[in-house]
Motif scaffolding. Structure first.
Motif, PDB file in Angstrom:
ATOM      1  N   ARG A 164      37.921  42.204  45.550  1.00 35.32           N
ATOM      2  CA  ARG A 164      37.827  41.928  47.474  1.00 35.32           C
ATOM      3  C   ARG A 164      35.925  41.746  47.937  1.00 35.32           C
ATOM      4  O   ARG A 164      36.176  41.638  49.059  1.00 35.32           O
ATOM      5  N   ALA A 166      32.490  40.948  48.562  1.00 34.59           N
ATOM      6  CA  ALA A 166      32.737  39.115  49.416  1.00 34.59           C
ATOM      7  C   ALA A 166      31.444  38.578  49.238  1.00 34.59           C
ATOM      8  O   ALA A 166      30.503  37.599  49.780  1.00 34.59           O
ATOM      9  N   SER A 221      34.180  40.623  39.455  1.00 33.91           N
ATOM     10  CA  SER A 221      34.417  39.109  40.224  1.00 33.91           C
ATOM     11  C   SER A 221      34.095  38.429  39.790  1.00 33.91           C
ATOM     12  O   SER A 221      34.778  37.192  41.200  1.00 33.91           O
ATOM     13  N   ARG A 268      36.154  34.662  46.763  1.00 36.17           N
ATOM     14  CA  ARG A 268      34.960  35.263  48.108  1.00 36.17           C
ATOM     15  C   ARG A 268      33.268  34.752  47.551  1.00 36.17           C
ATOM     16  O   ARG A 268      32.755  34.166  48.442  1.00 36.17           O
TER      17      ARG A 268
END
Length: 298
Positions: A164, A166, A221, A268
């Motif tokens: 998650r 960002a 990520s 993201r």
């Protein structure tokens, strides 16, 4: 496409069952050979290695798959001569086939050779050019990552979700260093110099497929690399796609089997990463090897 096209049973074996069985058996055999290979040859460079274990594992996987799906096509790394032109030609030869299995028997051969326990078996299945199944098996950790089109992606039986994070600033990202040291490596180094100050940290463990599996699992990520091939990326692409992430070429073009320069993220931070990578490329001009499509490599 119909469910019957997506999941035929031949000899009571589904696509996924055959891929899991093939990856698991090959991976366990590879694990027994760690530190025990007998021949080591160079392919395109001193960083591009192959052993008899790579070749034996690919033969094992091919035989297991063809036992159940003898009319399918097979694209394996060890059956292709080194270099982007040979890879492009081999891919073109199978793109029109209905079903194509795309296999890297040991993604991370350099690690395997040095006893560094970060390598995997990567198996994907494409239907009319679209990846519908991806399996990545890490024999050292006994971790099997699997994704089926429109059915999600799983590891240890649990559904995966991308991280998650960002922004790049809070992200752990990974890259790889290509064996093409005179073409792809200079671009990679410019990208690395641009990315490092923007992120939490960077890792480079030497297996594209495992890096992509880790993006799918939320352990990384983002991941990017230049100069890859279909067998490096195809399974990982579906893992990430089915986990809610995004995979494109470095110019933002949608993923397809011909993409060689890849950016894979949780979605993201994708645009932010592309912007940084593109700025690094533009700083020195496009240069050789900057194209991300196999069609420009002929």
């Amino acid at each position: 496409m119909s469910d019957s096209k997506m999941e035929p049973a031949v000899g009571r074996k589904s696509f996924a069952a055959v891929a899991i069985n093939s990856a698991s058996k090959a991976g366990e055999w590879i694990k027994t050979k760690l530190g025990g290979y007998t021949t080591l040859n160079l392919k395109s460079s001193s960083a591009d290695l192959v052993t008899e274990v790579d070749k034996g594992a690919e033969t094992m996987i091919r035989n297991l798959i063809m036992t159940h799906f003898p009319d399918h096509s097979f694209l394996g790394e060890e059956g292709v001569e080194p270099g982007p032109e040979a890879s492009a030609s081999a891919l073109r030869a199978v793109l029109e086939e209905e079903y194509v299995w795309i296999v890297d028997p040991i993604d991370g051969t350099t690690n395997f050779v040095h006893g560094f326990p970060y390598f995997c078996v990567s198996i994907a299945l494409a239907y009319k050019g679209e990846v519908i199944l991806g399996v990545v098996y890490d024999p050292m950790r006994d971790e099997l990552f699997i994704a089926e089109k429109d059915k999600g992606a799983y590891v240890h039986g649990k559904r995966m979700q991308v991280s998650r994070d960002a922004t790049l600033r809070e992200s752990l990202v990974a890259t790889g260093f290509p064996p093409s040291q005179d073409v792809a490596l200079p671009l990679n180094m410019r990208q690395l110099e641009a990315v490092v100050p923007k992120v939490r940290n960077v890792r480079s463990n030497g297996s594209a497929a495992l890096h992509m599996a880790y993006v799918a699992a939320g352990r990384l990520s983002a991941y990017w690399e230049v100069g890859l091939n279909a067998w490096d990326i195809a399974a990982g692409y579906l893992l990430i796609h089915e986990s809610g992430g995004r995979v494109t070429g470095l110019k933002g073009e949608p993923y397809h089997l011909g993409v060689r320069n890849v950016a894979a993220t949780n979605g993201r931070i994708h645009d932010e990463l592309l912007q940084v990578l593109q700025s690094a490329e533009q700083a020195e001009g496009p240069g050789p090897g900057s194209g991300s499509d196999v069609r420009f490599q002929v």
